[in-house]
Design an enzyme around this catalytic site. Structure first.
Site, PDB file in Angstrom:
ATOM      1  N   GLU A  59      13.734  -2.330  11.740  1.00  0.00           N
ATOM      2  CA  GLU A  59      13.214  -1.350  10.778  1.00  0.00           C
ATOM      3  C   GLU A  59      13.058  -0.003  11.470  1.00  0.00           C
ATOM      4  OE1 GLU A  59       9.719  -2.364   8.417  1.00  0.00           O
ATOM      5  OE2 GLU A  59      10.314  -4.469   8.401  1.00  0.00           O
ATOM      6  N   GLU A  77       6.443  -8.458  12.217  1.00  0.00           N
ATOM      7  CA  GLU A  77       5.240  -7.707  12.589  1.00  0.00           C
ATOM      8  C   GLU A  77       3.992  -8.572  12.729  1.00  0.00           C
ATOM      9  OE1 GLU A  77       4.721  -4.076  10.351  1.00  0.00           O
ATOM     10  OE2 GLU A  77       6.585  -3.268  11.123  1.00  0.00           O
TER      11      GLU A  77
HETATM   12  C1  BG6 Z   1       6.723  -2.302   8.107  1.00  0.00           C
HETATM   13  C2  BG6 Z   1       6.873  -3.537   7.268  1.00  0.00           C
HETATM   14  O1  BG6 Z   1       5.435  -2.307   8.620  1.00  0.00           O
HETATM   15  O2  BG6 Z   1       6.805  -1.055   7.509  1.00  0.00           O
HETATM   16  C3  BG6 Z   1       7.515  -3.313   5.905  1.00  0.00           C
HETATM   17  O3  BG6 Z   1       7.543  -4.540   7.957  1.00  0.00           O
HETATM   18  C4  BG6 Z   1       7.025  -2.011   5.339  1.00  0.00           C
HETATM   19  O4  BG6 Z   1       7.214  -4.423   5.103  1.00  0.00           O
HETATM   20  C5  BG6 Z   1       7.448  -0.889   6.254  1.00  0.00           C
HETATM   21  O5  BG6 Z   1       7.403  -1.784   4.022  1.00  0.00           O
HETATM   22  C6  BG6 Z   1       7.082   0.492   5.755  1.00  0.00           C
HETATM   23  O6  BG6 Z   1       5.721   0.552   5.538  1.00  0.00           O
HETATM   24  P1  BG6 Z   1       5.099   0.990   4.148  1.00  0.00           P
HETATM   25  O7  BG6 Z   1       3.642   0.790   4.304  1.00  0.00           O
HETATM   26  O8  BG6 Z   1       5.486   2.413   3.958  1.00  0.00           O
HETATM   27  O9  BG6 Z   1       5.714   0.113   3.116  1.00  0.00           O
END
Ligand code: BG6
Length: 472
Positions: free
Chosen positions: A370, A165
């Site tokens: 993700e 990211e």
């Molecule tokens: C992504 C990141 O932006 O979202 C992760 O790569 C992150 O590190 C994931 O944990 C979920 O976001 P959050 O803020 O709910 O942890």
């Protein structure tokens, strides 16, 4: 388009899930590991420190065994730069090298392909102190780190990811604990200078990977989601184009084609923020080629035109929502979408639309690194976690992935966030994403025992049937 003729997913489809070092490992200042920016930041009030997390460092064998039980074909994890190089450069920490070597071997023992992210929000604190990515030296520092990884793991790791990211590092560093803009006059200039260095470092690492690890595949891993216009008013459509360029295409145009997106270039020019470059920089960008595009997808975003006359409150912006740029675009809550318990929009169809858009632009295979639902899961007295809401979220996204694949988009893998419960970027341990429940609370570590959630059994069946059976 209504689809009636489905094509099965490729036989070697990479089903798995993801984690990142600073959110899952714990042991954050032990076994020779130096501090990263995550270890020295002030965590948001009410959220746990990052010293134990899911304690993957001490549980990795048990955790990888559970992933193998689910049938994982791949496991995406990141390497903490400061476990390998405690000061970010110079001295190597052999215990760190050995730890990831063991993690890789443990994966391979079960036939799980390690999918390794080199850098996931955890810049070495020592480098940050010197100015981090704003210095030209950061390019060589990252390349040196990558070289050490290729030397040590290059014969065993076939799938690499450079920077997680990078777009969020640039756009919302405050939410993810990575940017220090105190006292900076032209914030945009600073951020995009850092961005330029990261892009150069990435291009060099693409090239180095191909030289040092023949047969390995490497990709960037931005957070990409299609941006919708708030209406069919032409000015809203252009605002969406602006944000698409700033949030998405800048990163992929440079990674794939080695060129700056023209709309972003104009935006930078307007803000006196054109990055300082050296002769040959754009040749370096063009010499690096990714083998596939990895991307994180949680939801689309919607924006409206902004005339720049009124102040825009972007203070609540995070990876998925609330972003705004005066005179360029402003966030618009999409009334057609539902939300997670944490307020993130849910848009499975937008997932398909995002695949279509990326593939039509770049024509490279795509791997999802993700996608997932953060929720307040509850462990029942008999050791169960009934997370039907997560199954529902994932099912709908996999359905759309399959549609995109049937439409000819080349999708090679799916790794939801997250393999196991871990600490969120800014909303603590209670925002859980995993298939595996970790028995701890925000501050009370309880017994850290692992439990299989309902989604664990469901995902196992999804993998067994290569995505054919998505029923509960
Ligand atoms: C992504 C990141 O932006 O979202 C992760 O790569 C992150 O590190 C994931 O944990 C979920 O976001 P959050 O803020 O709910 O942890």
């Amino acid at each position: 388009m209504k689809i009636t003729k489905f094509h099965p997913l490729p036989k070697d489809f990479l089903w798995g899930a993801s984690t990142s070092a600073y959110q899952v490992e714990g042991a954050n200042l032990s076994y020779g590991k130096g501090p990263s920016v995550q270890d020295i930041k002030t965590v948001p009030e009410g959220t746990s420190p990052l010293d134990v997390c899911a304690d993957f460092y001490h549980h990795y064998k048990e955790d990888i065994a559970l992933m193998a039980e689910m049938g994982f074909k791949t496991f995406r994890f990141s390497i903490a730069w400061t476990r390998i190089l405690p000061e970010g450069k110079g001295r190597i920490n052999q215990e760190g090298i050995d730890f990831y070597s063991n993690v890789i071997d443990e994966c391979l023992k079960y036939g799980i392909e390690p999918l390794v992210t080199m850098f996931h929000f955890d810049l070495p604190a020592a480098l940050d102190k010197e100015g981090g990515w704003s210095r030209r030296e950061s390019i060589d520092e990252f390349v040196n780190f990558a070289k050490i990884l290729f030397e040590n793991y290059g014969t065993r790791v076939k799938y690499w990811l450079t920077i997680n990211e990078q777009n969020m590092l640039t756009l919302v560093g405050n939410a993810i604990g990575t940017s220090n803009l105190d006292g900076v006059e032209n914030k945009i200039k600073k951020l995009y200078q850092e961005n330029h260095h990261m892009l150069l470092a990435q291009a060099k690492v693409f090239k180095l990977c191909h030289e040092m690890c023949p047969g390995a595949k490497i990709a960037p891993a931005p957070n990409i989601s299609l941006i919708y216009p708030a209406s069919c008013k032409p000015e809203d459509v252009m605002a969406a184009q602006n944000f698409n360029a700033i949030r998405n295409w800048l990163y992929l145009d440079l990674a794939v084609w080695g060129v700056y997106n023209n709309l972003v270039w104009k935006f930078l020019e307007e803000h006196d923020a054109i990055p300082e470059m050296e002769e040959g920089d754009m040749d370096i960008m063009k010499e690096g080629h990714p083998d596939y595009i990895a991307f994180n997808y949680y939801s689309t975003a919607t924006v409206a035109a902004d005339n720049g006359d009124e102040p825009v409150d972007a203070s609540k912006a995070n990876q998925q929502s609330g972003m705004a740029e005066p005179g360029v675009y402003k966030y618009y809550p999409n009334p057609n979408l539902q939300h997670t318990e944490f307020g993130w929009e849910i848009d499975p169809e937008g997932f398909r639309a995002t695949f279509r858009e990326i593939y039509s632009r770049y024509r490279l295979p795509m791997l999802i690194t993700e996608n997932g639902l953060g929720a307040y899961d509850k462990l029942t007295e008999d050791g169960k976690v009934h997370d039907g809401y997560r199954i529902e979220y994932l099912r709908k996204h996999i359905e759309q992935l399959k549609l995109a694949s049937s439409e000819g988009c080349e999708v090679i893998g799916y790794c939801p966030w997250s393999a196991i419960d871990l600490i969120s970027t800014h909303e603590g341990m209670v925002k859980r994403y995993g298939f595996i429940y970790v028995n701890r609370e925000e501050f009370d570590l309880l017994d850290m025992k692992r439990y299989r959630k309902d989604s664990f059994y469901w995902y196992k069946k999804v993998i067994e049937t290569n995505g054919e059976d998505l029923t509960d």
